[in-house]
Design a protein around this motif. Structure first.
Motif, PDB file in Angstrom:
ATOM      1  N   ASP A 237     -10.314  -6.306  -2.681  1.00 26.11           N
ATOM      2  CA  ASP A 237      -9.569  -7.083  -3.679  1.00 26.11           C
ATOM      3  C   ASP A 237      -9.873  -8.569  -3.546  1.00 26.11           C
ATOM      4  O   ASP A 237      -9.966  -9.289  -4.549  1.00 26.11           O
ATOM      5  CB  ASP A 237      -8.063  -6.844  -3.522  1.00 26.11           C
ATOM      6  CG  ASP A 237      -7.661  -5.440  -3.939  1.00 26.11           C
ATOM      7  OD1 ASP A 237      -8.429  -4.809  -4.695  1.00 26.11           O
ATOM      8  OD2 ASP A 237      -6.581  -4.981  -3.522  1.00 26.11           O
TER       9      ASP A 237
ATOM     10  N   TYR B  73       0.795  -1.224   0.000  1.00 21.51           N
ATOM     11  CA  TYR B  73       0.000   0.000   0.000  1.00 21.51           C
ATOM     12  C   TYR B  73       0.831   1.280   0.000  1.00 21.51           C
ATOM     13  O   TYR B  73       0.288   2.355  -0.257  1.00 21.51           O
ATOM     14  CB  TYR B  73      -0.922   0.026   1.228  1.00 21.51           C
ATOM     15  CG  TYR B  73      -1.997  -1.027   1.231  1.00 21.51           C
ATOM     16  CD1 TYR B  73      -2.451  -1.613   0.043  1.00 21.51           C
ATOM     17  CD2 TYR B  73      -2.577  -1.454   2.432  1.00 21.51           C
ATOM     18  CE1 TYR B  73      -3.429  -2.582   0.049  1.00 21.51           C
ATOM     19  CE2 TYR B  73      -3.575  -2.413   2.448  1.00 21.51           C
ATOM     20  CZ  TYR B  73      -3.993  -2.978   1.267  1.00 21.51           C
ATOM     21  OH  TYR B  73      -4.968  -3.930   1.277  1.00 21.51           O
TER      22      TYR B  73
ATOM     23  N   GLU C 203      -6.697  -1.021 -12.231  1.00 24.76           N
ATOM     24  CA  GLU C 203      -6.611   0.367 -11.782  1.00 24.76           C
ATOM     25  C   GLU C 203      -6.194   0.474 -10.325  1.00 24.76           C
ATOM     26  O   GLU C 203      -5.527   1.417  -9.922  1.00 24.76           O
ATOM     27  CB  GLU C 203      -7.973   1.057 -11.973  1.00 24.76           C
ATOM     28  CG  GLU C 203      -8.352   1.265 -13.429  1.00 24.76           C
ATOM     29  CD  GLU C 203      -9.768   1.747 -13.596  1.00 24.76           C
ATOM     30  OE1 GLU C 203     -10.470   1.887 -12.555  1.00 24.76           O
ATOM     31  OE2 GLU C 203     -10.177   2.003 -14.748  1.00 24.76           O
ATOM     32  N   ASN C 204      -6.602  -0.523  -9.520  1.00 22.30           N
ATOM     33  CA  ASN C 204      -6.309  -0.488  -8.078  1.00 22.30           C
ATOM     34  C   ASN C 204      -4.970  -1.098  -7.720  1.00 22.30           C
ATOM     35  O   ASN C 204      -4.528  -0.996  -6.587  1.00 22.30           O
ATOM     36  CB  ASN C 204      -7.426  -1.210  -7.301  1.00 22.30           C
ATOM     37  CG  ASN C 204      -8.743  -0.496  -7.395  1.00 22.30           C
ATOM     38  OD1 ASN C 204      -8.795   0.712  -7.629  1.00 22.30           O
ATOM     39  ND2 ASN C 204      -9.840  -1.221  -7.214  1.00 22.30           N
ATOM     40  N   SER C 205      -4.338  -1.789  -8.679  1.00 25.14           N
ATOM     41  CA  SER C 205      -3.064  -2.446  -8.374  1.00 25.14           C
ATOM     42  C   SER C 205      -1.893  -1.472  -8.496  1.00 25.14           C
ATOM     43  O   SER C 205      -2.006  -0.425  -9.108  1.00 25.14           O
ATOM     44  CB  SER C 205      -2.856  -3.631  -9.326  1.00 25.14           C
ATOM     45  OG  SER C 205      -2.806  -3.192 -10.664  1.00 25.14           O
TER      46      SER C 205
ATOM     47  N   GLN D 164      -6.574   6.230  -2.849  1.00 33.83           N
ATOM     48  CA  GLN D 164      -6.700   4.784  -2.710  1.00 33.83           C
ATOM     49  C   GLN D 164      -6.629   4.356  -1.249  1.00 33.83           C
ATOM     50  O   GLN D 164      -7.357   3.455  -0.821  1.00 33.83           O
ATOM     51  CB  GLN D 164      -5.607   4.083  -3.524  1.00 33.83           C
ATOM     52  CG  GLN D 164      -5.801   4.179  -5.027  1.00 33.83           C
ATOM     53  CD  GLN D 164      -4.638   3.593  -5.806  1.00 33.83           C
ATOM     54  OE1 GLN D 164      -3.473   3.819  -5.474  1.00 33.83           O
ATOM     55  NE2 GLN D 164      -4.944   2.832  -6.854  1.00 33.83           N
TER      56      GLN D 164
ATOM     57  N   HIS E  62       0.400   3.399  -2.940  1.00 38.36           N
ATOM     58  CA  HIS E  62      -0.957   3.805  -3.282  1.00 38.36           C
ATOM     59  C   HIS E  62      -1.094   5.320  -3.140  1.00 38.36           C
ATOM     60  O   HIS E  62      -0.400   5.957  -2.335  1.00 38.36           O
ATOM     61  CB  HIS E  62      -1.974   3.128  -2.355  1.00 38.36           C
ATOM     62  CG  HIS E  62      -2.335   1.733  -2.787  1.00 38.36           C
ATOM     63  ND1 HIS E  62      -1.480   0.908  -3.480  1.00 38.36           N
ATOM     64  CD2 HIS E  62      -3.486   1.018  -2.615  1.00 38.36           C
ATOM     65  CE1 HIS E  62      -2.069  -0.253  -3.712  1.00 38.36           C
ATOM     66  NE2 HIS E  62      -3.294  -0.206  -3.203  1.00 38.36           N
ATOM     67  N   THR E  63      -2.000   5.884  -3.910  1.00 37.29           N
ATOM     68  CA  THR E  63      -2.279   7.317  -3.771  1.00 37.29           C
ATOM     69  C   THR E  63      -3.089   7.559  -2.503  1.00 37.29           C
ATOM     70  O   THR E  63      -3.632   6.626  -1.894  1.00 37.29           O
ATOM     71  CB  THR E  63      -3.086   7.823  -4.986  1.00 37.29           C
ATOM     72  OG1 THR E  63      -4.363   7.168  -5.001  1.00 37.29           O
ATOM     73  CG2 THR E  63      -2.347   7.528  -6.287  1.00 37.29           C
TER      74      THR E  63
ATOM     75  N   GLN F 206     -11.010  -2.859 -13.168  1.00 36.87           N
ATOM     76  CA  GLN F 206     -11.007  -2.280 -11.831  1.00 36.87           C
ATOM     77  C   GLN F 206      -9.825  -2.781 -11.019  1.00 36.87           C
ATOM     78  O   GLN F 206      -9.171  -2.005 -10.315  1.00 36.87           O
ATOM     79  CB  GLN F 206     -12.321  -2.655 -11.126  1.00 36.87           C
ATOM     80  CG  GLN F 206     -12.603  -1.855  -9.856  1.00 36.87           C
ATOM     81  CD  GLN F 206     -13.941  -2.218  -9.250  1.00 36.87           C
ATOM     82  OE1 GLN F 206     -14.201  -3.372  -8.917  1.00 36.87           O
ATOM     83  NE2 GLN F 206     -14.813  -1.237  -9.128  1.00 36.87           N
TER      84      GLN F 206
ATOM     85  N   GLU G  14      -9.867   5.181   0.324  1.00 34.77           N
ATOM     86  CA  GLU G  14     -10.898   4.259  -0.128  1.00 34.77           C
ATOM     87  C   GLU G  14     -10.846   2.965   0.673  1.00 34.77           C
ATOM     88  O   GLU G  14     -11.887   2.390   1.020  1.00 34.77           O
ATOM     89  CB  GLU G  14     -10.714   3.961  -1.625  1.00 34.77           C
ATOM     90  CG  GLU G  14     -11.815   3.121  -2.237  1.00 34.77           C
ATOM     91  CD  GLU G  14     -13.161   3.831  -2.270  1.00 34.77           C
ATOM     92  OE1 GLU G  14     -14.183   3.129  -2.350  1.00 34.77           O
ATOM     93  OE2 GLU G  14     -13.181   5.088  -2.202  1.00 34.77           O
ATOM     94  N   ILE G  15      -9.649   2.498   0.990  1.00 35.07           N
ATOM     95  CA  ILE G  15      -9.503   1.296   1.828  1.00 35.07           C
ATOM     96  C   ILE G  15     -10.080   1.549   3.212  1.00 35.07           C
ATOM     97  O   ILE G  15     -10.807   0.718   3.765  1.00 35.07           O
ATOM     98  CB  ILE G  15      -8.020   0.884   1.924  1.00 35.07           C
ATOM     99  CG1 ILE G  15      -7.509   0.430   0.559  1.00 35.07           C
ATOM    100  CG2 ILE G  15      -7.836  -0.227   2.963  1.00 35.07           C
ATOM    101  CD1 ILE G  15      -6.025   0.151   0.525  1.00 35.07           C
TER     102      ILE G  15
ATOM    103  N   SER H 283     -15.563  -3.540  -3.226  1.00 36.15           N
ATOM    104  CA  SER H 283     -14.547  -2.663  -2.650  1.00 36.15           C
ATOM    105  C   SER H 283     -13.321  -3.424  -2.160  1.00 36.15           C
ATOM    106  O   SER H 283     -12.290  -2.827  -1.884  1.00 36.15           O
ATOM    107  CB  SER H 283     -15.154  -1.875  -1.469  1.00 36.15           C
ATOM    108  OG  SER H 283     -15.700  -2.761  -0.509  1.00 36.15           O
TER     109      SER H 283
END
Length: 203
Positions: free
Chosen positions: A83, A19, A201-203, A26, A22-23, A198, A29-30, A81
């Motif tokens: 993974d 993580y 994009e999240n990876s 992101q 991650h931005t 999706q 969002e988690i 939401s």
């Protein structure tokens, strides 16, 4: 506090390393959907959020904005939401397509029993081609394979539809089954495309 000792735990360290790139969006969002994640994953996200001053402490997760509440509305695809849940759903869709590949083969076997060899070869060939494409898609996750699957699905559906309409007696149930057999796989292909994109994009 447990968020201060994350780097001493191998399991938590894996999530922290995952993580850390991650931005901020992101990470938030988690945290907003922390109930869908494993405790170690949430701990890592909290640690990063505190370091970036996105939150003050883990207690901030009790705030309403971090309770995962979403506005009610219609969506063509289910909201995933986590993974872990997304990967499980992807696996379920692939299993459906694996089973689906046997239907043309069964059709071919039945036609063989009737002595219709052309229909036998056609059914078995379509089933094997579909199975091969699904296996390749599962391994590579290349969306171009979905285009080929859509073309194959559409071609078979049109051919069956013409056969139904050309019969002397039109059977409504056959047309209903054809629509279900076309719409359901088409939707699942679109869902699979959505989930893979999706995940990318999240990876």
């Amino acid at each position: 506090m447990k968020i201060q000792t994350i780097k001493n735990s191998p399991g938590k360290m894996n999530y922290y390393e995952r993580y850390i790139n991650h931005t901020d969006a992101q990470i938030l969002e988690i945290l907003k959907n922390h109930k869908d994640y494993q405790e170690t994953a949430v701990d890592a996200a909290v640690k990063i959020a505190v370091e970036r001053k996105l939150i003050q402490s883990e207690q901030d997760l009790m705030a309403p904005e971090f309770q995962g509440s979403k506005s009610i509305g219609l969506s063509f695809f289910p909201e995933i939401s986590s993974d872990f849940k997304r990967e499980r759903l992807i696996g379920s869709v692939f299993r459906f397509f694996y089973v689906m590949s046997f239907l043309p083969v069964v059709y071919g076997v039945l036609k063989y029993a009737e002595g219709q060899l052309n229909q036998t070869y056609l059914g078995v060939s379509i089933g094997l081609i579909w199975l091969l494409l699904i296996i390749l898609l599962n391994k590579t996750r290349k969306l171009v394979l979905m285009v080929i699957l859509f073309v194959l699905l559409g071609t078979v559906s049109i051919a069956i539809g013409q056969e139904i309409f050309n019969r002397e007696s039109f059977i409504l149930m056959d047309m209903i089954m054809l629509l279900i057999g076309t719409i359901l796989p088409a939707y699942l292909l679109l869902l699979l495309k959505h989930l893979i994109q999706q995940k990318s994009e999240n990876s």
